[in-house]
Design a protein around this motif. Structure first.
Motif, PDB file in Angstrom:
ATOM      1  N   PHE A 240       0.722  -1.358   0.087  1.00  0.00           N
ATOM      2  CA  PHE A 240       0.127  -0.089   0.058  1.00  0.00           C
ATOM      3  C   PHE A 240       0.896   1.063   0.137  1.00  0.00           C
ATOM      4  O   PHE A 240       1.507   1.632   1.021  1.00  0.00           O
ATOM      5  N   PRO A 241       0.929   1.924  -0.998  1.00  0.00           N
ATOM      6  CA  PRO A 241       1.699   3.080  -1.047  1.00  0.00           C
ATOM      7  C   PRO A 241       0.971   4.464  -0.323  1.00  0.00           C
ATOM      8  O   PRO A 241      -0.169   4.220  -0.024  1.00  0.00           O
ATOM      9  N   LEU A 242       2.099   5.335   0.177  1.00  0.00           N
ATOM     10  CA  LEU A 242       1.287   6.459   0.860  1.00  0.00           C
ATOM     11  C   LEU A 242       0.552   7.290   0.012  1.00  0.00           C
ATOM     12  O   LEU A 242      -0.468   7.974   0.390  1.00  0.00           O
ATOM     13  N   TRP A 243       0.836   7.447  -1.421  1.00  0.00           N
ATOM     14  CA  TRP A 243       0.065   8.364  -2.262  1.00  0.00           C
ATOM     15  C   TRP A 243       0.521   7.809  -3.738  1.00  0.00           C
ATOM     16  O   TRP A 243       1.454   7.481  -3.741  1.00  0.00           O
ATOM     17  N   GLU A 244      -0.412   7.918  -4.498  1.00  0.00           N
ATOM     18  CA  GLU A 244      -0.259   7.925  -5.912  1.00  0.00           C
ATOM     19  C   GLU A 244      -0.777   9.191  -6.666  1.00  0.00           C
ATOM     20  O   GLU A 244      -1.911   9.622  -6.492  1.00  0.00           O
ATOM     21  N   TYR A 245      -0.124   9.716  -7.749  1.00  0.00           N
ATOM     22  CA  TYR A 245      -0.853  10.635  -8.526  1.00  0.00           C
ATOM     23  C   TYR A 245      -0.098  10.809 -10.008  1.00  0.00           C
ATOM     24  O   TYR A 245       0.891   9.952 -10.160  1.00  0.00           O
ATOM     25  N   ASN A 246      -0.747  11.505 -10.847  1.00  0.00           N
ATOM     26  CA  ASN A 246      -0.226  11.519 -12.194  1.00  0.00           C
ATOM     27  C   ASN A 246       0.705  12.837 -12.323  1.00  0.00           C
ATOM     28  O   ASN A 246       0.058  14.194 -12.072  1.00  0.00           O
ATOM     29  N   GLY A 247       1.940  13.059 -12.393  1.00  0.00           N
ATOM     30  CA  GLY A 247       2.672  14.135 -12.343  1.00  0.00           C
ATOM     31  C   GLY A 247       3.019  14.531 -13.946  1.00  0.00           C
ATOM     32  O   GLY A 247       2.638  14.139 -14.719  1.00  0.00           O
ATOM     33  N   VAL A 248       3.786  15.348 -13.838  1.00  0.00           N
ATOM     34  CA  VAL A 248       4.331  15.862 -15.276  1.00  0.00           C
ATOM     35  C   VAL A 248       4.953  15.020 -15.909  1.00  0.00           C
ATOM     36  O   VAL A 248       4.547  14.798 -17.370  1.00  0.00           O
ATOM     37  N   ASP A 249       5.548  14.083 -15.566  1.00  0.00           N
ATOM     38  CA  ASP A 249       6.352  12.940 -16.116  1.00  0.00           C
ATOM     39  C   ASP A 249       5.627  11.533 -16.237  1.00  0.00           C
ATOM     40  O   ASP A 249       6.041  10.556 -16.478  1.00  0.00           O
ATOM     41  N   GLY A 250       4.279  11.652 -15.539  1.00  0.00           N
ATOM     42  CA  GLY A 250       3.574  10.300 -15.469  1.00  0.00           C
ATOM     43  C   GLY A 250       3.189   9.910 -14.203  1.00  0.00           C
ATOM     44  O   GLY A 250       3.395  10.585 -13.450  1.00  0.00           O
ATOM     45  N   PRO A 251       2.824   8.651 -14.154  1.00  0.00           N
ATOM     46  CA  PRO A 251       2.099   8.363 -12.747  1.00  0.00           C
ATOM     47  C   PRO A 251       3.395   8.357 -11.627  1.00  0.00           C
ATOM     48  O   PRO A 251       4.692   8.093 -11.950  1.00  0.00           O
ATOM     49  N   TYR A 252       3.174   8.578 -10.401  1.00  0.00           N
ATOM     50  CA  TYR A 252       4.242   8.898  -9.551  1.00  0.00           C
ATOM     51  C   TYR A 252       3.653   8.218  -8.429  1.00  0.00           C
ATOM     52  O   TYR A 252       2.565   8.418  -7.807  1.00  0.00           O
ATOM     53  N   THR A 253       4.371   7.445  -7.518  1.00  0.00           N
ATOM     54  CA  THR A 253       4.197   6.568  -6.295  1.00  0.00           C
ATOM     55  C   THR A 253       4.999   6.907  -5.361  1.00  0.00           C
ATOM     56  O   THR A 253       6.293   7.068  -5.459  1.00  0.00           O
TER      57      THR A 253
END
Length: 241
Positions: free
Chosen positions: A120-133
């Motif tokens: 379970f990651p702390l956070w996931e989002y879509n950044g400028v360079d793509g998905p970031y975990t």
């Protein structure tokens, strides 16, 4: 729009204010732990916040502010920190965090903590360079944050990885283990929480701390808290020039 200036303790906040005006006080009620106070600092409208010590207090304080107010443009986290290497970051020096590490997150194994072991990651989002975990480390962008927050980088500024812990490292053996595993430059107790809150809110985060001690050492010669607090005020003033 409002810039949050956050310290963990009243002692650190007083040092910052001494740097601003040499009085260690402001025109409103001095914030107690968990409280905040609005004040102008040069051309910035600021909200002074004393979060309390540790990642839980920091998360609660900053999370509450970001949830209640929609005018926050960013968070400036100021305070003192320990140095893992006094040659790289001497006592009294100023370090800006270019990454934040939380070594206590993940699955405890015989070989250490596996941050992805619980899946379970702390956070996931879509950044400028793509998905970031986000697992146990976040990369920061201090140069960009200085620019977006309209703050001036102090002249004597070092840069390195900052590690947030719930319990201060009290032995040389643990300091060596953390250095070998994570290669941090400084140790603090609030930065990761505030950085994650800012990431989730989509606002800039900037963490600057003066070195007060050598991580893992309890020797008197490796502790210069008063000097670090004086330096904190001096450098804080440079940010707003």
């Amino acid at each position: 729009m409002t810039l949050v200036i956050a310290t963990a303790t009243q002692t650190e906040m007083k040092a910052v204010l001494l740097g601003f005006n040499r009085r260690g006080r402001i025109g409103c009620k001095f914030p107690s732990m968990g409280e905040c106070c609005e004040t102008p600092v040069n051309n910035h409208q600021c909200l002074l916040v004393v979060t309390g010590v540790g990642p839980v207090n920091a998360a609660l304080s900053i999370g509450r502010i970001l949830g209640e107010r929609k005018d926050i443009t960013g968070v400036l986290n100021l305070g003192v920190a320990g140095s893992f290497d006094l040659e790289q970051a001497p006592l009294g020096s100023l370090v800006v965090a270019d990454s934040e590490i939380w070594p206590e997150y993940g699955l405890h194994t015989a070989d250490g903590i596996d941050p992805e072991g619980i899946k379970f990651p702390l956070w996931e989002y879509n950044g400028v360079d793509g998905p970031y975990t986000v697992w146990d480390r976040m990369e920061l962008e201090p140069e960009k944050a200085f620019r977006l927050l309209d703050l001036s980088p102090p002249r004597e500024l070092l840069k390195g990885a900052s590690m947030t812990v719930s319990g201060v490292t009290g032995t040389e053996e643990r300091a060596r283990m953390l250095t070998e595993r994570y290669n941090p430059l400084t140790e603090n107790m609030e930065g990761f929480s505030i950085a994650l809150a800012c990431l989730q809110a989509g606002i800039p985060f900037l963490e600057l701390r003066t070195v007060s001690n050598l991580v893992g050492s309890r020797k008197a010669e490796h502790w210069k808290l008063d000097d670090a607090l004086q330096a904190l005020g001096r450098f804080a003033r440079e940010l707003f020039v």
